[in-house]
Write an enzyme that holds these catalytic residues in place. Structure first.
Site, mmCIF file in Angstrom:
data_model
loop_
_atom_site.group_PDB
_atom_site.id
_atom_site.type_symbol
_atom_site.label_atom_id
_atom_site.label_comp_id
_atom_site.label_asym_id
_atom_site.label_seq_id
_atom_site.Cartn_x
_atom_site.Cartn_y
_atom_site.Cartn_z
ATOM 1 N N GLU A 144 -4.994 -9.034 -22.380
ATOM 2 C CA GLU A 144 -4.507 -9.752 -21.751
ATOM 3 C C GLU A 144 -2.919 -10.068 -20.976
ATOM 4 O O GLU A 144 -2.814 -10.343 -19.661
ATOM 5 C CB GLU A 144 -3.858 -11.088 -23.025
ATOM 6 C CG GLU A 144 -4.739 -11.974 -22.810
ATOM 7 C CD GLU A 144 -5.334 -11.055 -24.583
ATOM 8 O OE1 GLU A 144 -5.091 -10.922 -25.154
ATOM 9 O OE2 GLU A 144 -6.746 -11.470 -24.871
ATOM 10 N N HIS A 214 -7.089 -21.349 -32.050
ATOM 11 C CA HIS A 214 -8.055 -22.353 -30.770
ATOM 12 C C HIS A 214 -7.644 -23.872 -30.395
ATOM 13 O O HIS A 214 -8.993 -24.421 -30.306
ATOM 14 C CB HIS A 214 -9.936 -22.055 -31.148
ATOM 15 C CG HIS A 214 -10.376 -21.293 -31.584
ATOM 16 N ND1 HIS A 214 -9.682 -20.017 -33.075
ATOM 17 C CD2 HIS A 214 -10.215 -19.687 -30.552
ATOM 18 C CE1 HIS A 214 -10.621 -18.658 -32.163
ATOM 19 N NE2 HIS A 214 -11.468 -18.541 -30.847
HETATM 20 C C1 LIG Z 1 -5.985 -11.513 -28.199
HETATM 21 C C2 LIG Z 1 -7.416 -12.165 -27.793
HETATM 22 N N1 LIG Z 1 -8.154 -11.944 -26.596
HETATM 23 C C3 LIG Z 1 -8.772 -12.567 -26.966
HETATM 24 C C4 LIG Z 1 -9.402 -13.470 -28.054
HETATM 25 C C5 LIG Z 1 -11.003 -13.737 -28.206
HETATM 26 N N2 LIG Z 1 -12.028 -12.332 -27.971
HETATM 27 C C6 LIG Z 1 -12.311 -12.527 -30.130
HETATM 28 S S1 LIG Z 1 -13.537 -11.551 -30.606
HETATM 29 C C7 LIG Z 1 -13.453 -11.144 -28.918
HETATM 30 C C8 LIG Z 1 -14.541 -9.486 -28.383
HETATM 31 C C9 LIG Z 1 -13.698 -8.378 -29.766
HETATM 32 O O1 LIG Z 1 -14.740 -7.612 -29.747
HETATM 33 P P1 LIG Z 1 -13.920 -6.356 -30.400
HETATM 34 O O2 LIG Z 1 -13.020 -5.743 -30.869
HETATM 35 O O3 LIG Z 1 -15.362 -5.077 -30.244
HETATM 36 O O4 LIG Z 1 -15.499 -6.587 -32.535
HETATM 37 P P2 LIG Z 1 -16.171 -6.660 -32.789
HETATM 38 O O5 LIG Z 1 -16.546 -8.710 -32.454
HETATM 39 O O6 LIG Z 1 -17.707 -6.648 -31.353
HETATM 40 O O7 LIG Z 1 -16.411 -6.770 -33.471
HETATM 41 C C10 LIG Z 1 -12.636 -11.399 -27.817
HETATM 42 C C11 LIG Z 1 -12.240 -11.272 -26.772
HETATM 43 C C12 LIG Z 1 -8.929 -13.205 -29.275
HETATM 44 N N3 LIG Z 1 -9.905 -13.244 -30.551
HETATM 45 N N4 LIG Z 1 -8.023 -12.756 -29.334
#
Ligand SMILES: Cc1ncc(C[n+]2csc(CCOP(=O)(O)OP(=O)(O)O)c2C)c(N)n1
Ligand SMILES: [Mg+2]
Lengths: 422, 382
Positions: A144, A214
């Site tokens: 972000e 959320h």
């Molecule tokens: C600071 C923040 N930005 C966005 C999100 C929304 N979000 C939740 S999980 C995710 C993807 C995470 O991907 P990764 O780190 O590769 O983990 P995976 O889900 O593949 O295990 C996002 C964008 C969040 N939870 N926190």
């Protein structure tokens, strides 16, 4: 400050001054619902049936303050509504429609953020990558602060940056970029640089089962960041017009979209390019006895509360004094939270003498605190009751407790009755 | 191991006795995941995220840690807690947010696990925040004479979360202010819809280690034995040197991102099916065990049957339980003396409940879901 106690019904009626009572008893609420009193929690005005929404072409084209921006920017504005089309859209489709127009009309415009290329987790960017290409509509790495900083850079070059922060709860890593950079860009460069072409869209507010991260309404955290604008639309028409205005406003704007409304709020939306004014509140229901001020999702709880007040269902009737039922409540959508429309709010409170502010963020130092402070200093002698804030408690939003944390119609109803009866 | 469970020539097997090997069977995690995913679809819980496809990464790393190494997870690491014996009931309770949910008292969404007894710090939704915290946890371990040189802080994160500023801060702090932090990157190819090819242009997460002076190893995350060996070695280095070490486990997210996601909107169903068939971490390990004569089809059936029963029983129990007391809205905001605003707001809600709790339908129905039916507030003397 002590928490206002809940007035007993008897006391409520008694404490009204004779003049207020007579005023209240002849009053008619202009959007009262049909003859059948609805059962509590049953067939109350919901978002789907809300009278706030403009569900006909005629109503949509007559949206107050609408400014048409027709194809040829040089020709005089066409203020006629004849021949204009509308289409049924929900809020996410209206947001998408606005971005489509911005991308089509402004070659410099780009749209980016986490997962926007496939349409975004709330579907707001659906089809934009296919339509405008991946150079203009793209995924960013998951950062972000990166998104905000990148957008500031693009905007500082005079190009249009429309960024998405996936949830407003996750805007805090971007806080430094937004508060220290975007907000101060113009001032610190002696007016030589600015990032007015930056718009940061972000889904906001609660949905009923989002828990701590959320559900937040972080607008209050930005109140001290002069230079930024904060806009919260209540409906599809508003979302489209306010987003286009935000994108073109000469200041960076954080555009917080109440995510529970993405699908549930549906209107006829003009398909042409149009803007709605930033910095202007809108009176949705005119009234003379109390000003009820909010923005985003709680507008619909307020509408329900007004219906409960005017025509309480049998279960609530004993708690709603007859004398209060005819009260004429002025419902105002603040729309732009920063800088907020002080004049309109003060004008209203000077007429009604009573103000109830509703927001989903917690109470201490929420946006309501700022509004209350300003109102008491500008309208002190006109106030007939203390300014009342209906807000979430000063706790995080615990998942299983949400129905008792985020204010709903009953909180609003109670605060309105207390304030009327003060 | 190759795709069918044979040890690749030249590879060294980790130290492993039959009992340990059988324990590492990875059967429970997918059974839990499947049930919890399905009951979310039925509306019984609000949300869920599976670890399908990443079982070897999660269980293999868990098995390489000491049970009292501090773990800071992202969310897909239920397998670590199960490995440590947290229990099926505790996990169910968290997902239901019922009165037995100790992890968050029903305050957080499902998959936000946590248990101090199991040295597992509570999950937080904002991504990557746990990464610099892990460096701090590790530093605290180093400062604790009883745990210095013995324990490390293991921090899990996705390849997506590794794009956050917090990842860089965490790596930098762990190396500069030397602290025994074991960074475990689960590179499952996706961050929601964003493929790793759009997450970074360089060589994954591992390539970043060197930049921070952090020893790094990349491992086949679908080979549980390789994960075990690599993590054991990384952990040894981490604890002995008192510095950060990075493990990048290459795996694949077979499931949707979460119950809010339909991944076929951005990836081909066939791609997922192929992965499941060709590079299935559980199947690979089963074949290895069978090749050694340590496992049979009947072992498999028996285990699955009994685990399914356990999981089903736990689900039934959890489903029937109510939530914590309503007054837990206001507890734990602060420790020590409670500030006036919270006291007054509790009173404000109490008064509202007394007035409308039995006549306002949305509240009436909701109050019944709490174990005290709201009495902890309603019954308070004024
Ligand atoms: C600071 C923040 N930005 C966005 C999100 C929304 N979000 C939740 S999980 C995710 C993807 C995470 O991907 P990764 O780190 O590769 O983990 P995976 O889900 O593949 O295990 C996002 C964008 C969040 N939870 N926190
Ligand atoms: Mg990932």
């Amino acid at each position: 400050m002590t928490a206002p106690s809940i007035a007993s019904t008897a006391r409520a009626a008694k404490r009204l001054s004779p003049s207020t009572l007579s005023r209240l008893s002849v009053a008619r609420r202009c959007n009262s619902t049909g003859a059948e009193p609805p059962p509590a929690g049953g067939h109350l005005p919901s978002i789907a049936t809300s009278k706030i929404l403009r569900t006909t072409r005629e109503a949509a084209l007559r949206t107050p303050g609408i400014k048409w921006l027709d194809e040829d920017g040089n020709s005089p504005l066409q203020n006629t509504i004849g021949g204009r089309e509308t289409r049924k859209m929900n809020l996410y489709q209206a947001v998408r429609d606005a971005m489509g127009i911005a991308l089509a009309k402004d070659d410099t415009a780009i749209v980016f953020g986490e997962d926007v290329a496939f349409g975004g987790v709330f579907r707001c960017t659906m089809g934009l990558a296919e339509e405008f290409g991946r150079e203009r509509v793209f995924n960013t790495p998951l950062s972000e602060q990166g998104i905000a900083g990148f957008g500031i850079g693009v905007a500082s070059m005079g190009q249009t940056a429309i960024a998405e922060i996936q949830f407003s709860d996750y805007i805090f890593p971007a806080f430094d970029q937004l508060v220290n950079e975007a907000a101060k860009f113009r001032y610190r460069s002696g007016g030589q640089f600015n990032v007015g072409r930056l718009t940061v869209r972000t889904p906001s507010m609660s949905v009923g089962h989002g828990g701590l991260y959320h559900s937040q309404s972080p607008e209050g955290f930005f109140m001290g960041a002069s230079g930024l604008k904060i806009v919260v639309p209540r409906s599809p028409v508003q979302a489209k017009g306010l987003l286009l205005a935000s994108i073109r406003d000469p200041n960076p704007v954080i555009f917080m979209e109440p995510k529970i409304l993405y699908r549930s709020a549906v209107e006829q939306v003009p398909i042409d390019d149009f803007e709605l004014p930033l910095g202007r509140a809108e009176v949705l229901v005119p009234g003379a006895d109390l000003t009820l001020l909010t923005w985003g999702t709680p507008l619909y709880h307020c509408e329900t509360a007004l219906s409960l007040l005017a025509e309480p269902p049998a279960s609530l009737a004993p708690l709603v004094p007859e004398a209060l039922r005819g009260a004429r409540i002025e419902l105002i959508d603040l729309r732009t939270v920063l800088p907020w429309d002080v004049e309109s709010v003060i004008e209203s409170v000077q007429r009604t003498g009573r103000l109830v502010i509703v927001h989903e963020a917690s109470r201490t130092a929420g946006v309501g605190a700022e509004i209350a402070a300003e109102v008491q200093s500008r309208a002190f002698l006109k106030l007939l009751a203390p300014v009342r804030r209906v807000t979430a408690w000063d706790t995080p939003v615990g998942l299983q407790f949400e129905k008792f944390i985020i204010p709903d119609a009953i909180h609003v109803l109670d605060a309105v009755m207390e304030t009327l009866a003060f | 191991m190759d795709g069918v469970g044979n040890v690749i020539e030249g590879a060294e097997l980790p130290e492993l006795d039959q009992e340990f090997a059988r324990k590492k069977n990875m059967a429970l995690l997918p059974i839990m995941d499947t049930l919890l995913y399905n009951i979310q679809r039925q509306g019984k819980i609000s949300f869920y995220m599976t670890a399908h496809g990443e079982e070897a990464t999660v269980v293999g790393t868990a098995a390489a840690l000491l049970p009292d190494d501090e773990v800071l997870g992202q969310y897909r690491e239920l397998g670590v807690l199960l490995w440590r014996g947290w229990g099926i009931d505790a996990a169910m309770a968290q997902c239901f947010g019922n009165e037995q949910d100790k992890a968050s008292k029903g305050r957080q969404m499902p998959v936000h696990w946590g248990s101090p007894q199991h040295h597992f710090h509570t999950i937080s939704s904002p991504l990557a925040t746990q990464i610099p915290q892990a460096a701090g946890v590790a530093y605290a371990l180093r400062r604790d004479p009883a745990r210095r040189g013995k324990n490390c802080a293991a921090v899990y994160f996705g390849e997506g979360a590794a794009s956050e500023g917090d990842f860089h801060a965490g790596m930098l702090f762990a190396s500069t202010i030397s602290s025994p932090t074991l960074f475990i990157a689960r590179n499952n190819g996706f961050a929601i819809s964003t493929p790793s090819s759009e997450q970074y242009f360089g060589d994954g997460i591992a390539a970043r280690g060197a930049g921070y002076g952090i020893d790094t190893i990349r491992v086949d995350g679908n080979d549980v034995l390789a994960v075990l060996s690599a993590t054991r070695e990384a952990r040894r280095k981490c604890v002995e040197s008192g510095r950060g070490v990075l493990v990048e486990a290459m795996t694949y997210r077979v499931g949707h991102h979460s119950t809010s996601d339909d991944s076929f909107a951005y990836r081909a169903r066939q791609e997922v099916e192929d992965r499941k068939r060709i590079d299935n971490p559980i199947a690979r390990y089963r074949l290895f065990l069978k090749n050694r004569g340590w496992w049979s089809d009947s072992d498999e059936d028996e285990l699955k049957e009994s685990l399914k029963k356990d999981v089903m029983r736990a689900f039934k129990t959890a489903e029937g339980l109510k939530r914590h007391e309503l007054s837990d809205i206001f507890s734990d905001v602060y420790g020590g003396e409670e500030p006036l605003n919270l006291k007054e707001q509790r009173e404000e809600l109490t008064q509202l409940l007394r007035k409308y709790g039995t006549v306002w339908e949305p509240w009436k129905a909701e109050l019944k879901k709490f174990k005290d039916n709201g009495e902890s507030l309603l019954g308070r003397s004024k």
